[in-house]
Design an enzyme around this catalytic site. Sequence first.
Site, PDB file in Angstrom:
ATOM      1  N   ARG A  44       0.754  -1.190  -0.103  1.00  0.00           N
ATOM      2  CA  ARG A  44       0.130  -0.030   0.046  1.00  0.00           C
ATOM      3  C   ARG A  44       0.927   1.163  -0.005  1.00  0.00           C
ATOM      4  O   ARG A  44       2.057   1.139   0.067  1.00  0.00           O
ATOM      5  CB  ARG A  44      -1.019   0.059   1.242  1.00  0.00           C
ATOM      6  CG  ARG A  44      -0.556  -0.422   2.271  1.00  0.00           C
ATOM      7  CD  ARG A  44       0.143   0.269   3.493  1.00  0.00           C
ATOM      8  NE  ARG A  44      -0.172   1.548   3.531  1.00  0.00           N
ATOM      9  CZ  ARG A  44       0.869   2.553   3.749  1.00  0.00           C
ATOM     10  NH1 ARG A  44       2.105   2.197   3.991  1.00  0.00           N
ATOM     11  NH2 ARG A  44       0.817   3.787   3.615  1.00  0.00           N
ATOM     12  N   GLY A  45       0.247   2.458   0.020  1.00  0.00           N
ATOM     13  CA  GLY A  45       1.270   3.803  -0.128  1.00  0.00           C
ATOM     14  C   GLY A  45       1.054   4.071  -1.777  1.00  0.00           C
ATOM     15  O   GLY A  45       1.725   2.961  -2.587  1.00  0.00           O
ATOM     16  N   ALA A  46       0.844   5.306  -2.184  1.00  0.00           N
ATOM     17  CA  ALA A  46       0.636   5.510  -3.592  1.00  0.00           C
ATOM     18  C   ALA A  46       1.943   5.231  -4.355  1.00  0.00           C
ATOM     19  O   ALA A  46       1.880   4.287  -5.102  1.00  0.00           O
ATOM     20  CB  ALA A  46       0.327   7.024  -3.642  1.00  0.00           C
TER      21      ALA A  46
ATOM     22  N   ARG B  42      -7.673  -0.288  -6.617  1.00  0.00           N
ATOM     23  CA  ARG B  42      -7.709   0.695  -5.851  1.00  0.00           C
ATOM     24  C   ARG B  42      -7.747   2.105  -6.830  1.00  0.00           C
ATOM     25  O   ARG B  42      -6.751   2.417  -7.475  1.00  0.00           O
ATOM     26  CB  ARG B  42      -6.658   0.813  -5.000  1.00  0.00           C
ATOM     27  CG  ARG B  42      -6.432  -0.464  -4.211  1.00  0.00           C
ATOM     28  CD  ARG B  42      -5.582  -0.142  -2.739  1.00  0.00           C
ATOM     29  NE  ARG B  42      -6.001   0.744  -1.689  1.00  0.00           N
ATOM     30  CZ  ARG B  42      -5.484   1.311  -0.806  1.00  0.00           C
ATOM     31  NH1 ARG B  42      -4.259   1.028  -0.737  1.00  0.00           N
ATOM     32  NH2 ARG B  42      -6.389   2.024   0.232  1.00  0.00           N
TER      33      ARG B  42
ATOM     34  N   GLN C 145      -2.384   2.706   9.954  1.00  0.00           N
ATOM     35  CA  GLN C 145      -1.069   2.597   9.418  1.00  0.00           C
ATOM     36  C   GLN C 145      -0.103   3.551  10.152  1.00  0.00           C
ATOM     37  O   GLN C 145       1.021   3.222   9.997  1.00  0.00           O
ATOM     38  CB  GLN C 145      -1.459   3.165   7.824  1.00  0.00           C
ATOM     39  CG  GLN C 145      -1.863   2.246   6.841  1.00  0.00           C
ATOM     40  CD  GLN C 145      -3.448   2.479   6.845  1.00  0.00           C
ATOM     41  OE1 GLN C 145      -4.314   3.034   7.690  1.00  0.00           O
ATOM     42  NE2 GLN C 145      -4.176   2.414   5.787  1.00  0.00           N
TER      43      GLN C 145
ATOM     44  N   ASP D  38      -1.978  10.720  -2.135  1.00  0.00           N
ATOM     45  CA  ASP D  38      -2.233   9.488  -3.153  1.00  0.00           C
ATOM     46  C   ASP D  38      -2.785  10.406  -4.580  1.00  0.00           C
ATOM     47  O   ASP D  38      -2.471   9.284  -5.470  1.00  0.00           O
ATOM     48  CB  ASP D  38      -3.496   8.894  -2.659  1.00  0.00           C
ATOM     49  CG  ASP D  38      -3.022   8.047  -1.573  1.00  0.00           C
ATOM     50  OD1 ASP D  38      -3.330   8.322  -0.359  1.00  0.00           O
ATOM     51  OD2 ASP D  38      -2.860   6.845  -1.858  1.00  0.00           O
TER      52      ASP D  38
ATOM     53  N   ASN E 127      -5.617  12.386   0.148  1.00  0.00           N
ATOM     54  CA  ASN E 127      -4.577  11.500   1.144  1.00  0.00           C
ATOM     55  C   ASN E 127      -5.325  10.753   1.884  1.00  0.00           C
ATOM     56  O   ASN E 127      -6.927  10.945   2.059  1.00  0.00           O
ATOM     57  CB  ASN E 127      -3.491  12.416   1.812  1.00  0.00           C
ATOM     58  CG  ASN E 127      -2.359  11.444   2.428  1.00  0.00           C
ATOM     59  OD1 ASN E 127      -2.028  10.820   1.773  1.00  0.00           O
ATOM     60  ND2 ASN E 127      -2.259  11.853   3.669  1.00  0.00           N
ATOM     61  N   LYS E 128      -5.026   9.846   2.812  1.00  0.00           N
ATOM     62  CA  LYS E 128      -5.557   9.045   3.735  1.00  0.00           C
ATOM     63  C   LYS E 128      -6.703   9.959   4.565  1.00  0.00           C
ATOM     64  O   LYS E 128      -6.622  11.159   4.842  1.00  0.00           O
ATOM     65  CB  LYS E 128      -4.607   8.443   4.696  1.00  0.00           C
ATOM     66  CG  LYS E 128      -5.198   7.413   5.878  1.00  0.00           C
ATOM     67  CD  LYS E 128      -6.101   6.477   5.284  1.00  0.00           C
ATOM     68  CE  LYS E 128      -5.582   5.484   4.302  1.00  0.00           C
ATOM     69  NZ  LYS E 128      -6.333   4.617   3.560  1.00  0.00           N
TER      70      LYS E 128
HETATM   71  O1  MRU Z   1      -4.574   3.050   2.159  1.00  0.00           O
HETATM   72  P1  MRU Z   1      -3.314   3.413   2.286  1.00  0.00           P
HETATM   73  O2  MRU Z   1      -2.678   2.903   3.167  1.00  0.00           O
HETATM   74  O3  MRU Z   1      -2.715   2.938   0.802  1.00  0.00           O
HETATM   75  O4  MRU Z   1      -3.111   5.025   2.064  1.00  0.00           O
HETATM   76  C1  MRU Z   1      -1.730   5.439   1.890  1.00  0.00           C
HETATM   77  C2  MRU Z   1      -1.753   6.822   2.060  1.00  0.00           C
HETATM   78  O5  MRU Z   1      -2.742   7.717   2.293  1.00  0.00           O
HETATM   79  C3  MRU Z   1      -0.427   7.533   1.997  1.00  0.00           C
HETATM   80  O6  MRU Z   1      -0.365   8.573   2.820  1.00  0.00           O
HETATM   81  C4  MRU Z   1      -0.408   7.869   0.741  1.00  0.00           C
HETATM   82  O7  MRU Z   1      -0.341   6.790  -0.190  1.00  0.00           O
HETATM   83  C5  MRU Z   1       0.950   8.771   0.320  1.00  0.00           C
HETATM   84  S1  MRU Z   1       2.379   7.431   0.494  1.00  0.00           S
HETATM   85  C6  MRU Z   1       3.732   7.934  -0.012  1.00  0.00           C
END
Ligand code: MRU
Length: 349
Positions: free
Chosen positions: A51-53, A94, A199, A240, A249-250
Amino acid sequence: MEPGGSTTLWWDSGAGCLCYIEQTLLPNELVVVECRDIGRLATAIRRLEIRGAPALGVAGAYGVALATLTSPSTSWEQFLDDVRKGAAMLRSTRPTAINLAWGINRVLALVETSENREQARKRALDEADTISREDTACCHAIGHYGAELLPESCTVLTHCNAGALACSSWGTALGVIRSAVKAGKQVRVIACETRPLLQGARLTAWELARDGIDVTVITDSMAAQFMRKGAIDAVIVGADRITCDAVFNKIGTYMHAVCAKHHDIPFYVAAPLSTFDGKNREHDVVIEERGREEVTTMGNRTFVPDKAAVRNPAFDATPMELVSAIIMENGILRPPVNIQSLLSCTNTK
Ligand code: MRU
């Protein structure tokens, strides 16, 4: 993983598979999964094992490479069809993080312009490796620029995990913190736990503590009070997707941005150019809605009555006017954001 998070996902050329750290098991177990087919990779992405962009961009790129390796088709047309179907399936896992489609499309374009399967396989794997290396370089550059924004001694609040685990390595928001610490600054981090999947508590705290960086976990609802008490000098988050009018973002990021504005605290977004979306505006973007059980249960315990409805949007949008600066690999961008000049990389510091 070494300090700075050497690698979150990588291609094992000996074993011919994609290896990745299974993030749902952290911080209790550090398990590396060997992934050999695109279907398993899609499940891993849906389950947030990866996970994470930026990490999704790298995973998507390797996913297309996997599809080229596993297609049993002998005809070129059928081979292309298999790879395209695999790419479409991965893209649908996603919808909000733009890096996923970006990584997939970048490799797919090379496959589609190849002359035969052997060339397609080699080009796909080489390009995925390049994307992975570029991501690490971007994170270090973001860290370099972002570190300059932080005072010599400061407390930074972050949300979710925008660290090494969300990228190839180093991280975006946490990359800024790592670079500042490396430059000798005294940085203390407040990590918001990030309900519902934690997270911040599980991943951000794990990777910073492993690096010996001062980290304190709070629940999301404590952040406003910490700001009010003057305990936060800056907020840094990842993204994201960034459109000209908003940062996605999250879920929970927006409330930190509103509180930061109210308390006159700088709100920084750290993200590579691969996270920018020059085609859409906020209202065009699909926010992923995840399952009810992520909100209603913790461990084996369910604590929401069956008859109560539940919402679980995974991301929110922060209007650009709440953003003090966007930290990119080629410099610092301060709103108002001109998306065209942003994507041609001219409107930087
Ligand atoms: O649902 P996730 O854990 O994939 O969400 C991730 C985030 O929101 C991060 O802050 C974002 O992807 C930036 S990661 C460098």
